[in-house]
Enzyme design. Structure first.
Site, short mmCIF file in Angstrom:
data_model
loop_
_atom_site.label_atom_id
_atom_site.label_comp_id
_atom_site.label_asym_id
_atom_site.label_seq_id
_atom_site.Cartn_x
_atom_site.Cartn_y
_atom_site.Cartn_z
NE ARG A 62 6.81 -2.17 3.63
CZ ARG A 62 6.30 -0.95 3.80
NH1 ARG A 62 6.35 -0.36 4.98
NH2 ARG A 62 5.75 -0.29 2.79
CE LYS A 121 2.08 -1.27 1.79
NZ LYS A 121 1.00 -0.65 2.55
CD GLU A 171 -0.20 0.19 11.50
OE1 GLU A 171 0.68 0.73 10.81
OE2 GLU A 171 -0.47 -1.03 11.41
N1 PMP Z 1 0.66 1.45 8.31
C1 PMP Z 1 -0.15 0.89 7.42
C2 PMP Z 1 -1.23 0.00 7.90
C3 PMP Z 1 0.01 1.12 6.05
O1 PMP Z 1 -0.79 0.55 5.15
C4 PMP Z 1 1.06 1.99 5.63
C5 PMP Z 1 1.29 2.23 4.16
N2 PMP Z 1 0.21 2.84 3.55
C6 PMP Z 1 1.87 2.58 6.60
C7 PMP Z 1 1.66 2.28 7.93
C8 PMP Z 1 2.98 3.51 6.21
O2 PMP Z 1 4.04 2.78 5.63
P1 PMP Z 1 4.99 3.39 4.52
O3 PMP Z 1 5.61 4.59 5.13
O4 PMP Z 1 5.97 2.32 4.23
O5 PMP Z 1 4.14 3.75 3.35
#
Ligand code: PMP
Length: 300
Positions: free
Chosen positions: A52, A152, A185
């Site tokens: 990612r 990200k 989210e």
């Molecule tokens: N959405 C956002 C905006 C995030 O910053 C994160 C990670 N903190 C997630 C979802 C979850 O992603 P991951 O499971 O890869 O940590």
């Protein structure tokens, strides 16, 4: 706490780990990052996180100065040096130092790479027993046509403004809708609902981060024979769901029991959520890339 931090080829004591004020990561949030967990001396889903990171860097035309293999070795070395048996790794790749303008071509030294091995506790332990009380925030998630939430990026202002709304309301987390009003989210987690015998989570095109924990939960659910859907849904679907939970590397699986004053299901973590929490924790003990702490201990 982290004792040494990796910056551009060196493992430096914390007090000496410094980044230039001209770094475009600092000036503009120009860069990408990852948050990764270590369970029992093993790095969970390291390859997925690196994949990612490199995809995000490619999308913003940022050249990562290390190969993924070398980056992996650096992450593991950083964990070893900090004796990180259980903890949290923050991997940051910023555009590097430039001038005071936006133009990334002025960042002639190339990207700054930082790896911090530390700890994280996102929510108090009782959240996992009793569940979260969420609000829907006013701030909408960035549309994918602007800064795509799938990247990200170091630019988290959209999420931070939402987080301020959440904390001002006395909550730990909140739901962000997308530009069309569909559930996207949480400020730092993905969201799932369980309704009519189906586990549903928004698809990536709605404008969300393609969470690593989200992917783990989707595959665990499929293995358990739970019917899984990635489809857009509204707040109404959340309010009328039987179960709801958030997923994230730091949050893991966090049950949700109330949203905007509506009690979800029976007002306590439901059976599907608890089952997935148990399976997830079991998986974290089985899987992962060993950091090789034993080698350090036996060499010492
Ligand atoms: N959405 C956002 C905006 C995030 O910053 C994160 C990670 N903190 C997630 C979802 C979850 O992603 P991951 O499971 O890869 O940590």
């Amino acid at each position: 706490m982290a004792q040494t931090v990796y910056i551009n080829g060196e493992h430096l004591p914390l007090a000496e780990a410094k980044v230039s004020v001209f770094d475009h990561g600092f000036l503009y949030g120009d860069g990408v990052f990852e948050g990764i967990r270590v369970y029992g001396g093993k790095v969970f889903r390291l390859d997925d996180h690196l994949c990612r990171l490199y995809r995000g860097a490619k999308a913003i035309l940022l050249t990562v100065p290390l190969t993924p293999e070398k980056m992996k070795a650096v992450v593991l070395e950083c964990c070893r040096r900090n004796q990180l048996q259980n903890g949290y790794i923050r991997l940051v790749v910023s555009r590097g130092p430039g001038d005071l303008g936006l133009d990334p071509r002025k960042c002639v030294d190339g990207a700054t790479v930082v790896v911090i091995a530390d700890s994280i506790a996102l929510y108090p332990a009782e959240v996992y027993e009793k569940g979260l009380d969420l609000i829907t925030v006013v701030t909408r998630r960035n549309p994918p046509s602007a800064t795509n939430p799938a990247i990200k990026s170091l630019n988290y202002l959209n999420n931070i403004i939402a987080k301020i709304e959440v904390t001002q309301a006395g909550c730990f987390e909140g739901i962000m809708l997308n530009h069309e009003g569909y559930v996207a989210e949480a400020t730092g987690d993905n969201i799932f609902v369980y309704r009519d015998d189906r586990l549903i989570t928004p698809p990536v095109h709605v404008g969300i981060l393609e969470g690593i924990t989200r992917a783990v939960v989707l595959s665990l659910a499929r293995e358990l024979g739970i019917s899984v859907m990635e489809e857009p849904f509204t707040q109404y679907v959340v309010y009328s769901s039987e179960e709801c939970f958030l997923t994230g590397t730091a949050a893991e699986i966090a049950p949700v029991v109330k949203v905007d004053g509506r009690v979800i299901g029976e007002g306590r973590p439901g059976p599907i959520t608890r089952r997935l929490m148990a399976e997830f924790h079991a998986l974290t003990t089985r899987e992962g890339v060993p950091i090789g702490l034993d080698e350090v201990v036996s060499r010492a």
